[in-house]
Motif scaffolding. Structure first.
Motif, PDB file in Angstrom:
ATOM      1  N   SER A   1       0.640  -1.488  -0.016  1.00 45.71           N
ATOM      2  CA  SER A   1      -0.010   0.072  -0.032  1.00 45.71           C
ATOM      3  C   SER A   1       0.869   1.165  -0.048  1.00 45.71           C
ATOM      4  O   SER A   1       0.373   2.401  -0.312  1.00 45.71           O
ATOM      5  CB  SER A   1      -0.820   0.085   1.209  1.00 45.71           C
ATOM      6  OG  SER A   1       0.131   0.113   2.404  1.00 45.71           O
ATOM      7  N   VAL A   2       2.319   1.249   0.167  1.00 42.58           N
ATOM      8  CA  VAL A   2       3.077   2.161   0.383  1.00 42.58           C
ATOM      9  C   VAL A   2       3.486   2.727  -1.117  1.00 42.58           C
ATOM     10  O   VAL A   2       3.623   4.208  -1.138  1.00 42.58           O
ATOM     11  CB  VAL A   2       4.254   1.985   1.134  1.00 42.58           C
ATOM     12  CG1 VAL A   2       5.150   0.992   0.326  1.00 42.58           C
ATOM     13  CG2 VAL A   2       5.083   3.349   1.461  1.00 42.58           C
ATOM     14  N   PHE A   3       3.313   2.023  -2.016  1.00 42.19           N
ATOM     15  CA  PHE A   3       3.330   2.380  -3.446  1.00 42.19           C
ATOM     16  C   PHE A   3       2.265   3.250  -3.983  1.00 42.19           C
ATOM     17  O   PHE A   3       1.093   2.898  -3.761  1.00 42.19           O
ATOM     18  CB  PHE A   3       3.618   1.057  -4.670  1.00 42.19           C
ATOM     19  CG  PHE A   3       5.030   0.404  -4.077  1.00 42.19           C
ATOM     20  CD1 PHE A   3       6.059   0.960  -4.510  1.00 42.19           C
ATOM     21  CD2 PHE A   3       5.012  -0.691  -3.452  1.00 42.19           C
ATOM     22  CE1 PHE A   3       7.291   0.297  -4.226  1.00 42.19           C
ATOM     23  CE2 PHE A   3       6.168  -1.341  -3.325  1.00 42.19           C
ATOM     24  CZ  PHE A   3       7.323  -0.658  -3.546  1.00 42.19           C
ATOM     25  N   THR A   4       2.509   4.193  -4.910  1.00 46.48           N
ATOM     26  CA  THR A   4       1.469   5.012  -5.493  1.00 46.48           C
ATOM     27  C   THR A   4       1.609   4.852  -6.990  1.00 46.48           C
ATOM     28  O   THR A   4       2.686   5.456  -7.371  1.00 46.48           O
ATOM     29  CB  THR A   4       1.461   6.584  -4.968  1.00 46.48           C
ATOM     30  OG1 THR A   4       1.276   6.395  -3.461  1.00 46.48           O
ATOM     31  CG2 THR A   4       0.252   7.173  -5.502  1.00 46.48           C
ATOM     32  N   GLY A   5       0.777   4.294  -7.671  1.00 50.58           N
ATOM     33  CA  GLY A   5       0.689   4.458  -9.099  1.00 50.58           C
ATOM     34  C   GLY A   5       1.322   3.406  -9.844  1.00 50.58           C
ATOM     35  O   GLY A   5       1.324   3.272 -11.093  1.00 50.58           O
ATOM     36  N   GLY A   6       1.970   2.548  -9.013  1.00 50.87           N
ATOM     37  CA  GLY A   6       2.580   1.290  -9.481  1.00 50.87           C
ATOM     38  C   GLY A   6       3.723   1.131  -9.218  1.00 50.87           C
ATOM     39  O   GLY A   6       4.486   1.928  -8.628  1.00 50.87           O
ATOM     40  N   TRP A   7       4.550  -0.171  -9.206  1.00 57.37           N
ATOM     41  CA  TRP A   7       5.955  -0.391  -8.494  1.00 57.37           C
ATOM     42  C   TRP A   7       6.466  -1.569  -9.584  1.00 57.37           C
ATOM     43  O   TRP A   7       5.864  -2.339 -10.246  1.00 57.37           O
ATOM     44  CB  TRP A   7       5.928  -0.895  -7.239  1.00 57.37           C
ATOM     45  CG  TRP A   7       5.071  -2.091  -6.851  1.00 57.37           C
ATOM     46  CD1 TRP A   7       5.638  -3.388  -6.888  1.00 57.37           C
ATOM     47  CD2 TRP A   7       3.767  -2.204  -6.869  1.00 57.37           C
ATOM     48  NE1 TRP A   7       4.803  -4.290  -6.568  1.00 57.37           N
ATOM     49  CE2 TRP A   7       3.499  -3.654  -6.386  1.00 57.37           C
ATOM     50  CE3 TRP A   7       2.751  -1.229  -6.558  1.00 57.37           C
ATOM     51  CZ2 TRP A   7       2.308  -4.211  -6.190  1.00 57.37           C
ATOM     52  CZ3 TRP A   7       1.598  -2.091  -6.113  1.00 57.37           C
ATOM     53  CH2 TRP A   7       1.247  -3.184  -6.096  1.00 57.37           C
ATOM     54  N   SER A   8       7.794  -1.551  -9.489  1.00 58.36           N
ATOM     55  CA  SER A   8       8.516  -2.667 -10.152  1.00 58.36           C
ATOM     56  C   SER A   8       8.697  -3.853  -9.279  1.00 58.36           C
ATOM     57  O   SER A   8       8.727  -3.659  -7.930  1.00 58.36           O
ATOM     58  CB  SER A   8       9.757  -2.317 -10.916  1.00 58.36           C
ATOM     59  OG  SER A   8      10.684  -1.873  -9.900  1.00 58.36           O
ATOM     60  N   LEU A   9       9.270  -5.050  -9.523  1.00 56.09           N
ATOM     61  CA  LEU A   9       9.474  -6.267  -8.785  1.00 56.09           C
ATOM     62  C   LEU A   9      10.595  -5.880  -7.801  1.00 56.09           C
ATOM     63  O   LEU A   9      10.844  -6.036  -6.704  1.00 56.09           O
ATOM     64  CB  LEU A   9       9.742  -7.457  -9.525  1.00 56.09           C
ATOM     65  CG  LEU A   9      10.185  -8.714  -8.791  1.00 56.09           C
ATOM     66  CD1 LEU A   9       9.464  -9.122  -7.717  1.00 56.09           C
ATOM     67  CD2 LEU A   9      10.614  -9.625  -9.827  1.00 56.09           C
ATOM     68  N   ALA A  10      11.563  -4.947  -8.395  1.00 60.02           N
ATOM     69  CA  ALA A  10      12.818  -4.699  -7.641  1.00 60.02           C
ATOM     70  C   ALA A  10      12.635  -3.644  -6.606  1.00 60.02           C
ATOM     71  O   ALA A  10      13.089  -3.754  -5.502  1.00 60.02           O
ATOM     72  CB  ALA A  10      13.909  -3.893  -8.648  1.00 60.02           C
ATOM     73  N   ALA A  11      11.801  -2.841  -6.921  1.00 53.79           N
ATOM     74  CA  ALA A  11      11.090  -1.897  -5.592  1.00 53.79           C
ATOM     75  C   ALA A  11      10.509  -2.623  -4.475  1.00 53.79           C
ATOM     76  O   ALA A  11      10.777  -2.302  -3.431  1.00 53.79           O
ATOM     77  CB  ALA A  11      10.188  -1.003  -6.299  1.00 53.79           C
ATOM     78  N   ALA A  12       9.710  -3.658  -4.915  1.00 53.13           N
ATOM     79  CA  ALA A  12       9.058  -4.589  -4.105  1.00 53.13           C
ATOM     80  C   ALA A  12       9.991  -5.376  -3.162  1.00 53.13           C
ATOM     81  O   ALA A  12       9.688  -5.437  -1.983  1.00 53.13           O
ATOM     82  CB  ALA A  12       8.047  -5.585  -4.521  1.00 53.13           C
TER      83      ALA A  12
END
Length: 877
Positions: free
Chosen positions: A395-406
């Motif tokens: 939920s901390v992500f806004t607008g989308g994220w990559s696998l590396a970010a997760a």
């Protein structure tokens, strides 16, 4: 009014049931009575008639079960018991008796023969509301059913899987000899009862001689039908076993399942149900009115406000609501119920807390569809503990994220980095996370209402602050890694990468502020300065830079110097010259205190830019700056100051000198690979050519500049070129076209929040004066409005079509010998340095020659040269 219509609907259903009963059409009568009981669980008369039909058709177990459902409903809702006659009927059936009268009668029970049952085409429930849109989706699912015997409609709760399945079922009735049958599994909790539940829906008596599943498959082996299994996610393993056995045994049975998770059977086809399409933020009224999300919302609002109509005045609020709810049908229907007590702007403003706003108190609606929160609770409860932990942290992500970010942000003591991919895959399978492929990278996101739910769950978690801090620092590192690439080759690709993460970068700035890490916020804002400027987010960038500079101490630090420079650029291009001067002076004092020659040179250049706009001695500052840049051989600084001096010379009317300075600057920027500044210098060269009456040459240069700005998505650069091409249009006598270009340029500049510098402003004023001299006020207003209404892509396309239609193609004989050599080199696609040397062309000078050739030939890019040159025999030799 709604209650009156509902009562009428129940009465009509009752009439339909009685008509089928009088004709001994058992299945149709059962379907109508079930619908009545679904809507009014305490309608005892409907229960009694259903009990009688079950008993008369040999389904004694179903008749007894129906009586128990009546007892439960009356006790729960009315604190009552069945009428004495109903109790007597139950006791008679329990003893083995059956009703003697015809189906439509209410006589006392006795013994009769069981009539032969005739199968009905369907038991699909009657729709209470209109079905809007989804024509493409219906056609696609129907096609898939024809190609695959199992199709699973997946998607998050509230996306409309059940309604889509029902509409598909209605389209499929004539495609299957034995019809389409619907089984709602929502209330079923014991997977061992799955077979009996399906048999009941199909009006099949299984008997006791065989195992239930074997008995059902034997009865269906010769049938051609479509079975719709609705809401399978909480019985996923049981449903997979049941469907697999059924399809293996029954060659003409097709299954359409709805589930938040795919059944994952070999040969099955999962199909993700999308949200309804959304209206664009700045769409025309006709486009808004035709949008499916808008039409659904308006239709449901009319349930509560029959007089409601879409209008120009409320279209913006309607668009905002649809976009905030991401086209989720259930969310739109719940929002419509709130429109009965809130104005549309009030409703739109409250949807930041959609979980509390979107509720419905209708007890006839299934509990998990009465609120958006209840719908999501249902999905959350089906996750295992590790999936719940990851879901909350995402939920901390806004607008989308990559696998590396997760993998960088979400691990903790209870979740390893190596587990993220598997868990993320499970969340995708269970329709809580959406995935798409963007270029060479998979991107994930939560629908906004789902993200709000995950945030709510995250607030009670002990690791909230840890995850938010890790998130902010991850995107700080991303921005600082990306920043150097915005000044060299690959600039366009890096601008796209940053734009893709823009929502996360904004949220990271807020995270730094929330935890009082103003130094982190300053570093991030400073790193984003070039991006904000290039992409036209001038007002937003200035706001963030001003906030972060004010929140940090005035002591020297590299991030502050960078932020001061970025803030200066924003203020200068917005016309805030007093603010810009103060920022440049602070930067200059730091540079001198640190004895930093390069920072001092840039600060002097900034002061010169302000002086030019405010009537000061700009050239003096530029000369000092250029001297310092040349002393340390800083190519970027030299190129920038040459451009500034060229602007001064252009304003003074010394176009030859201005052109030479522009071309020297352009060559340096080409060597540095900075595409944005290459486009800027081309624009300036076009302006200089235009002032000298070289209209066709100016048009060719503007086309090249405009093409580059468009590829970089630099809106304010596109606006500059449109103004330049407006001047070209005036020279060609196309005053209405010129006016449209000026209107389009104004719209883009307003969006970016920038103003022209003094040199460009004077030329644009001359263009506007020429337009006013040739067109009447009414025509100017109309053309200007047409131009302002154009999207950026439409304006660019129109400008390119106009310019290319009027460009002059020169003969190769008009080029100098060296330019001819370069032209042939490109035309023949010869890039070997040895061949270039034989033609007398230094490889490093090719780009400079190409620029001049482009101007003379009047073509937009080097690839077009090959199409325009016809080589002579001598050239071939």
């Amino acid at each position: 009014r709604r209650e009156t219509l509902f009562s009428t609907y129940l009465s009509l259903l009752d009439d339909v049931a009685r008509l089928h009963e009088t004709r001994d059409e058992c299945s149709e009568a059962i379907a109508a009575l079930r619908r009545i009981i679904e809507l009014e669980p305490v309608d005892e008369a409907a229960h009694v008639r259903l009990i009688r039909i079950y008993a008369r058709t040999g389904r004694r177990a179903l008749a007894l079960r129906q009586y128990q459902q009546l007892v439960f409903a009356l006790a729960r809702d009315l604190d009552a018991t069945p009428e004495p006659a109903t109790q007597e009927l139950f006791e008679a059936i329990n003893r083995g008796g059956q009703p003697v009268a015809s189906l439509g009668s209410t006589d006392r029970p006795g013994e009769i023969l069981v009539p032969q049952e005739r199968p009905a085409a369907t038991n699909l429930p009657h729709a209470l509301s209109s079905f809007i849109g989804r024509e493409h989706e219906i056609d696609e699912v129907c096609r898939l059913i024809g190609a695959h015997r199992l199709v699973t409609l997946t998607g998050p709760g509230s996306v409309g899987k059940t309604r889509l399945a029902l509409e598909v079922g209605r389209r499929q009735i004539d495609c299957h000899r034995d019809g389409v049958w619907f089984v709602d599994l929502t209330a079923l909790t014991d997977p061992t009862l799955l077979t009996q539940t399906v048999a009941d829906a199909l009006n099949i008596y299984l008997g006791e001689r065989q195992a239930p599943l074997a008995a059902l498959t034997s009865r269906l082996q010769e049938r051609d039908l479509l079975l719709i299994l609705d809401n399978c996610e909480h019985l996923i393993a049981g449903c997979a076993h049941f469907v697999g056995t059924l399809l293996n045994a029954c060659a003409s049975v097709h299954v359409l399942a709805t589930s938040r998770e795919s059944l994952r059977l070999r040969g099955g086809h999962p199909w993700l149900v999308p949200s309804l399409p959304l209206p664009e933020p700045n769409a025309e009224f006709e486009e808004i009115a035709a949008n499916d999300s808008v039409q659904l919302l308006i239709d449901r609002i009319r349930w509560h406000r029959p007089e409601f109509e879409l209008s120009v005045d409320n279209a913006h609020a309607i668009t905002t609501i649809c976009r905030q709810l991401e086209g989720l049908p259930l969310a739109l229907e719940l929002a419509a119920s709130r429109a009965a007590v809130l104005s549309l702007p009030e409703l739109a403003n409250r949807l930041d807390d959609a979980l509390d706003v979107l509720t419905e108190g209708n007890r006839r609606t299934p509990r998990r569809q009465q609120t958006l929160r209840a719908t999501l609770d249902w999905s959350h409860e089906l996750l295992d503990p590790s999936e719940q932990i990851l879901f909350r942290r995402l939920s901390v992500f806004t607008g989308g994220w990559s696998l590396a970010a997760a993998e960088a942000i979400c691990p903790g003591d209870d979740l390893t980095s190596s587990a993220i991919l598997g868990l993320l895959s499970q969340l995708v399978q269970k329709s809580l996370v959406l995935v798409s492929v963007d270029g060479d990278e998979a991107r994930y996101r939560l629908l906004e209402p789902v993200r709000q739910y995950a945030i709510e769950r995250m607030r009670g978690s002990e690791d909230l602050n840890v995850v938010r801090s890790r998130y902010a620092h991850y995107y700080l590192a991303f921005a600082e890694d990306a920043e150097p690439h915005l000044a060299g080759s690959g600039q366009a690709e890096w601008l796209k990468r940053i734009a893709r993460e823009q929502d996360n970068l904004r949220e990271a700035l807020l995270c730094f502020e929330a935890c009082d890490d103003h130094g982190g916020a300053l570093r991030l804002a400073a790193a984003l300065g070039s991006f904000w400027w290039a992409q036209g987010y001038i007002a937003e960038g200035q706001q963030w830079l001003t906030r972060t500079l004010a929140a940090t101490s005035g002591e020297y630090q590299p991030a502050r110097m960078k932020a001061l420079g970025a803030a200066f650029t924003m203020a200068h291009r917005r016309g805030d010259y007093s603010v810009a001067q103060a920022l440049a002076e602070e930067r200059l004092s730091f540079a001198r205190a640190q004895a930093d020659a390069i920072d001092e040179a840039w600060s002097l250049a900034y002061l010169g830019m302000v002086a030019v706009e405010t009537g000061g001695d700009g050239p003096a500052f530029f000369e000092k700056s250029l001297k310092r840049f040349r002393a340390v051989n800083d190519a970027a600084g030299i190129a920038e100051v040459l451009n500034m001096l060229g602007e001064v010379k252009r304003r003074q009317g010394d176009f030859a000198c201005a052109t030479n300075m522009y071309e020297e600057s352009l060559a340096l920027w080409r060597e540095l690979g900075n595409e944005q500044y290459v486009a800027t210098l081309l624009h300036n060269l076009g302006r200089a050519a235009q002032r000298q009456g070289k209209t066709r040459q100016a048009a060719a240069i503007f086309v090249e500049s405009l093409t580059c700005f468009r590829e970089l998505h630099i809106n304010n650069g596109v606006a500059l070129c449109l103004r330049g091409l407006a001047g070209v249009a005036v020279d060609f006598g196309s005053l209405e076209t010129a006016t449209r270009f000026l209107g389009a340029a104004e719209a883009l500049a307003e969006r970016a929040g920038v103003v022209e510098d003094v040199a460009d402003r004077e030329q644009s004023a001359a263009t506007l004066n020429a337009v006013r001299a040739g067109l009447g006020p009414a025509r100017i207003d109309a053309c200007w409005a047409d131009g302002k209404s154009l999207t950026m892509d439409a304006a660019v396309a129109e400008a390119l079509d106009f310019a290319n239609a009027r460009l002059y193609t020169a003969s190769i004989s008009e080029l100098t010998p060296r330019e001819q050599a370069v032209a042939r080199l490109i035309a023949r696609k010869l890039t070997n340095p040895q061949i270039a040397a034989e033609l007398g062309v230094a490889e490093r000078t090719i780009d400079t020659h190409v620029s001049r050739i482009l101007h003379k030939l009047g073509v937009a890019n080097r690839h077009a040269i090959a199409e325009r040159i016809v080589e002579s025999d001598a050239a071939e030799r």
